[in-house]
Motif scaffolding. Structure first.
Motif, PDB file in Angstrom:
ATOM      1  N   UNK A 216      40.617  40.605  34.264  1.00 21.61           N
ATOM      2  CA  UNK A 216      41.646  39.729  34.824  1.00 21.61           C
ATOM      3  C   UNK A 216      42.395  40.428  35.954  1.00 21.61           C
ATOM      4  N   UNK A 217      42.762  41.686  35.717  1.00 22.33           N
ATOM      5  CA  UNK A 217      43.504  42.441  36.719  1.00 22.33           C
ATOM      6  C   UNK A 217      42.708  42.711  37.979  1.00 22.33           C
ATOM      7  N   UNK A 218      41.398  42.858  37.827  1.00 20.26           N
ATOM      8  CA  UNK A 218      40.543  43.104  38.983  1.00 20.26           C
ATOM      9  C   UNK A 218      40.218  41.824  39.741  1.00 20.26           C
ATOM     10  N   UNK A 219      40.125  40.701  39.014  1.00 22.61           N
ATOM     11  CA  UNK A 219      39.672  39.464  39.635  1.00 22.61           C
ATOM     12  C   UNK A 219      40.688  38.349  39.690  1.00 22.61           C
ATOM     13  N   UNK A 220      40.712  37.456  38.671  1.00 22.86           N
ATOM     14  CA  UNK A 220      41.568  36.260  38.721  1.00 22.86           C
ATOM     15  C   UNK A 220      43.059  36.529  38.877  1.00 22.86           C
ATOM     16  N   UNK A 221      43.547  37.651  38.345  1.00 24.97           N
ATOM     17  CA  UNK A 221      44.973  37.981  38.465  1.00 24.97           C
ATOM     18  C   UNK A 221      45.130  39.262  39.284  1.00 24.97           C
ATOM     19  N   UNK A 222      44.226  39.455  40.223  1.00 21.74           N
ATOM     20  CA  UNK A 222      44.267  40.633  41.079  1.00 21.74           C
ATOM     21  C   UNK A 222      43.746  40.306  42.457  1.00 21.74           C
ATOM     22  N   UNK A 223      42.465  40.592  42.671  1.00 21.10           N
ATOM     23  CA  UNK A 223      41.866  40.385  43.997  1.00 21.10           C
ATOM     24  C   UNK A 223      41.973  38.944  44.477  1.00 21.10           C
ATOM     25  N   UNK A 224      41.999  37.986  43.538  1.00 15.75           N
ATOM     26  CA  UNK A 224      42.053  36.577  43.930  1.00 15.75           C
ATOM     27  C   UNK A 224      43.282  36.267  44.789  1.00 15.75           C
ATOM     28  N   UNK A 225      44.401  36.929  44.499  1.00 15.40           N
ATOM     29  CA  UNK A 225      45.609  36.645  45.272  1.00 15.40           C
ATOM     30  C   UNK A 225      45.528  37.230  46.683  1.00 15.40           C
ATOM     31  N   UNK A 226      44.745  38.280  46.852  1.00 18.57           N
ATOM     32  CA  UNK A 226      44.547  38.862  48.180  1.00 18.57           C
ATOM     33  C   UNK A 226      43.650  37.950  49.025  1.00 18.57           C
TER      34      UNK A 226
END
Length: 294
Positions: A216-226
């Protein structure tokens, strides 16, 4: 950056959000705000490494504090409203109202300088919303009469908050995406006292739980916001708004593939509606581009 490339980058956020439900289930029994703190902490830390290897930390000092305040209120405010709405009214109707944000993005984009909102954009958003509605409503058969009005109101505010954050990001096109790193870290920091005040601490269970949190931290709640930030600032905002309705469809397909949801005939109709809505929006964007070129 070319508009088309930025749109593709923005769409990658939608693909990552499609895994949000699956990974959130894997992170059970971590409560929402603790999960928020862990995931945004991971995403922000990865972002710091990215900045250190790239633009350098000096880029952060050039960004006004008001921009950081805006981004943090956007990320933390949205999640606070979302989690609270589902605590009060954990029903499909709540999710459907919360998922009005792509439609609001399409509508609000018409107020942006240099953007042309066409009728087909709105029609496409409504058609795709109908498809998303079929998916969300098929998950729960709860009676609407039993749903607390406060939960529905908070879900509506949640949709407005994310749409406003996304559209106003366009007005900050000159602000580097590195600013999102600070948004994430401050959101994680605010989530800690909120968790301690409102929730009982429960950590991830076993390897699967920790891998889900990391994912989650790497994707949906991480990189996704970038990548979403890039799409909103430089890409086709109307097309991305309509395309966002693919997220609940792809999310449901991911749950089915993992054996956590049942395949239903309604999915085919929903997929057709979401695809048709996106196609209508894409056609409107292409027409607008060709007319602008003339």
């Amino acid at each position: 950056m070319m508009r088309q490339k930025a749109t593709v980058i923005g769409f990658s956020a939608i693909l990552m959000w499609a895994l949000l439900a699956l990974m959130t289930i894997g992170s059970t029994p971590v409560p929402p705000f603790l999960l928020n703190a862990l995931c945004f902490g991971i995403g922000g830390t990865i972002g710091l490494i990215w900045i250190g290897l790239g633009a350098g930390f000096g880029v952060l000092r050039q960004i006004p504090w008001k921009v950081y305040a805006f981004g943090t209120i956007g990320l933390f405010g949205y999640h606070a409203l979302y989690f609270t709405a589902f605590r009060i009214a954990p029903f499909a109707e709540t999710g459907l109202i919360a998922y009005l944000w792509p439609l609001f993005i399409v509508l609000f984009s018409g107020f942006l300088p240099g953007e042309r909102l066409r009728t087909m954009h709105v029609i496409g958003a409504l058609v795709a919303f109908a498809g998303a509605g079929l998916i969300v409503m098929s998950r729960d058969s709860a009676s609407a009469a039993s749903i607390p009005a406060l939960g529905l109101a908070l879900a509506f505010l949640c949709a407005l908050a994310w749409a406003a954050y996304s559209v106003l990001s366009r007005r900050l096109g000159h602000v580097p995406t590195e600013s999102v790193v600070v948004y994430c870290l401050l959101t994680a920091a605010l989530s800690i006292p909120t968790h301690l005040a409102l929730e009982e601490t429960q950590w991830p269970q076993g390897t699967l739980g920790w891998l889900s949190v990391a994912g989650l931290g790497l994707g949906p709640v991480g990189a996704a916001f970038f990548t979403w930030d890039i799409g909103m600032k430089k890409g086709d905002i109307q097309l991305l708004g309509v395309a966002s309705y693919a997220a609940p469809l792809l999310s449901t397909l991911a749950l089915i593939a993992a054996g956590l949801a049942e395949a239903k005939p309604v999915l085919l109709l929903a997929a057709l509606l979401v695809t048709l809505g996106a196609a209508l929006a894409a056609r409107a964007s292409l027409t607008s581009k060709l007319r602008h070129a003339d």
